[in-house]
Design a protein around this motif. Structure first.
Motif, short mmCIF file in Angstrom:
data_model
loop_
_atom_site.label_atom_id
_atom_site.label_comp_id
_atom_site.label_asym_id
_atom_site.label_seq_id
_atom_site.Cartn_x
_atom_site.Cartn_y
_atom_site.Cartn_z
N THR A 177 0.83 -1.21 0.00
CA THR A 177 0.00 0.00 0.00
C THR A 177 0.86 1.27 0.00
N ASP A 178 2.16 1.14 0.31
CA ASP A 178 3.06 2.31 0.17
C ASP A 178 3.10 2.74 -1.30
N ALA A 179 3.19 1.74 -2.18
CA ALA A 179 3.23 2.06 -3.62
C ALA A 179 1.89 2.65 -4.05
N VAL A 180 0.79 2.08 -3.56
CA VAL A 180 -0.53 2.60 -3.91
C VAL A 180 -0.62 4.08 -3.53
N SER A 181 -0.15 4.39 -2.31
CA SER A 181 -0.27 5.78 -1.84
C SER A 181 0.62 6.71 -2.66
N ALA A 182 1.78 6.23 -3.07
CA ALA A 182 2.68 7.09 -3.86
C ALA A 182 2.07 7.35 -5.24
N VAL A 183 1.49 6.33 -5.86
CA VAL A 183 0.86 6.51 -7.17
C VAL A 183 -0.36 7.43 -7.03
N LEU A 184 -1.11 7.23 -5.96
CA LEU A 184 -2.28 8.08 -5.75
C LEU A 184 -1.85 9.54 -5.59
N ALA A 185 -0.81 9.76 -4.78
CA ALA A 185 -0.32 11.14 -4.57
C ALA A 185 0.11 11.75 -5.90
N GLU A 186 0.77 10.94 -6.73
CA GLU A 186 1.20 11.44 -8.04
C GLU A 186 -0.01 11.78 -8.91
N SER A 187 -0.99 10.86 -8.95
CA SER A 187 -2.09 11.09 -9.90
C SER A 187 -3.02 12.21 -9.44
N LEU A 188 -3.02 12.51 -8.16
CA LEU A 188 -3.85 13.61 -7.66
C LEU A 188 -3.11 14.94 -7.69
N GLY A 189 -1.77 14.88 -7.90
CA GLY A 189 -0.95 16.09 -7.75
C GLY A 189 -1.00 16.55 -6.30
N ALA A 190 -0.88 15.59 -5.37
CA ALA A 190 -1.01 15.91 -3.94
C ALA A 190 0.12 16.82 -3.47
N ASP A 191 -0.14 17.56 -2.41
CA ASP A 191 0.87 18.45 -1.83
C ASP A 191 1.82 17.69 -0.92
N LEU A 192 1.33 16.60 -0.35
CA LEU A 192 2.14 15.85 0.62
C LEU A 192 1.64 14.42 0.72
N LEU A 193 2.60 13.51 0.89
CA LEU A 193 2.29 12.10 1.17
C LEU A 193 2.80 11.81 2.58
N ILE A 194 1.92 11.31 3.44
CA ILE A 194 2.36 10.98 4.81
C ILE A 194 2.30 9.47 4.97
N ASN A 195 3.46 8.90 5.29
CA ASN A 195 3.51 7.46 5.50
C ASN A 195 3.57 7.19 7.00
N ALA A 196 2.43 6.76 7.55
CA ALA A 196 2.33 6.52 9.00
C ALA A 196 2.67 5.05 9.25
N THR A 197 3.83 4.85 9.85
CA THR A 197 4.34 3.48 9.98
C THR A 197 4.63 3.17 11.44
N SER A 198 5.24 1.99 11.71
CA SER A 198 5.46 1.65 13.11
C SER A 198 6.91 1.83 13.53
N VAL A 199 7.66 2.66 12.79
CA VAL A 199 8.97 3.13 13.26
C VAL A 199 8.96 4.65 13.16
N ASP A 200 9.91 5.31 13.83
CA ASP A 200 9.80 6.77 13.92
C ASP A 200 10.53 7.51 12.80
N GLY A 201 10.87 6.80 11.74
CA GLY A 201 11.52 7.44 10.60
C GLY A 201 12.34 6.41 9.84
N ILE A 202 13.12 6.90 8.89
CA ILE A 202 13.95 6.00 8.08
C ILE A 202 15.36 5.97 8.65
N TYR A 203 15.90 4.76 8.81
CA TYR A 203 17.23 4.55 9.39
C TYR A 203 18.19 3.99 8.34
#
Ligand code: UTP
Length: 234
Positions: free
Chosen positions: A120-146
């Motif tokens: 669903t990360d890919a789904v959300s990225a494609v959706l953000a692209e096709s909508l011309g979204a201002d921001l994509l927020i990925n709410a996950t179970s870690v506090d960021g990318i390591y």
């Protein structure tokens, strides 16, 4: 209104059916929807993984196991949709054009998975692209990318900011199998790179982190974008 796409991991929204975060999320999303046009992509979490493991033990192939995962994402998405009541469009979108059609209602639009061999990360990225979204927020179970898995590597370093190219070089060796548990899938990272939609990866288990980011501009997590500006206050 600015458009925000949320990717909410199943493990964040429904860590277990008995103690889930649906109510907290539905209140927070209703508040956020007063200031932003909100789109939500819901993941499958542990339940999807359990079904996928059962399928694998039965010798069912990966693509078909993915279909099971997609069904679970839509069940989780339905729980959130019904909890949101009148604030959400009352149907789970099955593809991106349905999202656009449902968005005409101005209500929160929700979807789960779409097609095998991604998350669903890919789904959300494609959706953000096709909508011309201002921001994509990925709410996950870690506090960021390591730089490495912080659960197994004590030297792992958390990034506050990454370019999409840097993100791609961090995740390039991840495996793609049904139910894989990578921080961001490769397709999602590539779409973020080409679409140039800024992405914020944050700990969705603490709903205040999301509200603080969107309602006060205080960011806790990792920003993935081509410039270092705060993607919310830019
Ligand atoms: P996700 O991997 O998106 O779930 O989908 P998740 O909840 O975000 O995972 P956590 O909670 O962050 O850990 C579950 C599975 O469903 C299939 C894949 O097998 C995926 O691993 N899926 C999902 C697809 O095949 N296609 C999709 O578009 C979405």
């Amino acid at each position: 209104m600015k458009k925000i796409v949320f990717s909410i991991g199943g493990s964040v929204l429904v860590p277990s059916l008995e103690s889930n975060n649906i109510k907290k999320y539905s209140s927070a999303l209703q508040e956020i929807a007063k200031s932003y046009q909100v789109f939500v992509v819901v993941g499958g979490g542990g339940e999807a993984r359990r079904y996928i493991n059962a399928a694998r033990e039965l010798g069912i192939d990966e693509a078909t196991s993915d279909e099971l995962g997609i069904m679970i994402t839509r069940i989780n998405a339905s729980l959130l949709m019904w909890a949101l009541g009148d604030s959400a469009y009352p149907c789970i979108a099955k593809n991106y054009s349905e999202v656009k059609q449902f968005a005409e209602s101005k209500k929160i639009v929700i979807m789960g998975g779409v097609t095998p061999a991604q998350t669903t990360d890919a789904v959300s990225a494609v959706l953000a692209e096709s909508l011309g979204a201002d921001l994509l927020i990925n709410a996950t179970s870690v506090d960021g990318i390591y730089s490495a898995d912080p659960k197994t590597d004590s030297n792992a370093k958390k990034y506050d900011y990454l370019t999409p190219d840097e993100l791609l070089s961090i995740i390039k060796d991840d495996r793609m199998v049904a139910g894989a548990n990578n921080i961001i899938d490769l397709v999602a990272a590539k779409v973020v790179q080409r679409s140039r939609v800024p992405m914020l990866v944050l700990d969705g288990r603490n709903i205040e982190i999301i509200s603080n980011a969107l309602l006060n501009g205080t960011i806790t997590g990792t920003v993935v974008s081509f410039d270092k500006k705060n993607p919310i206050t830019r």
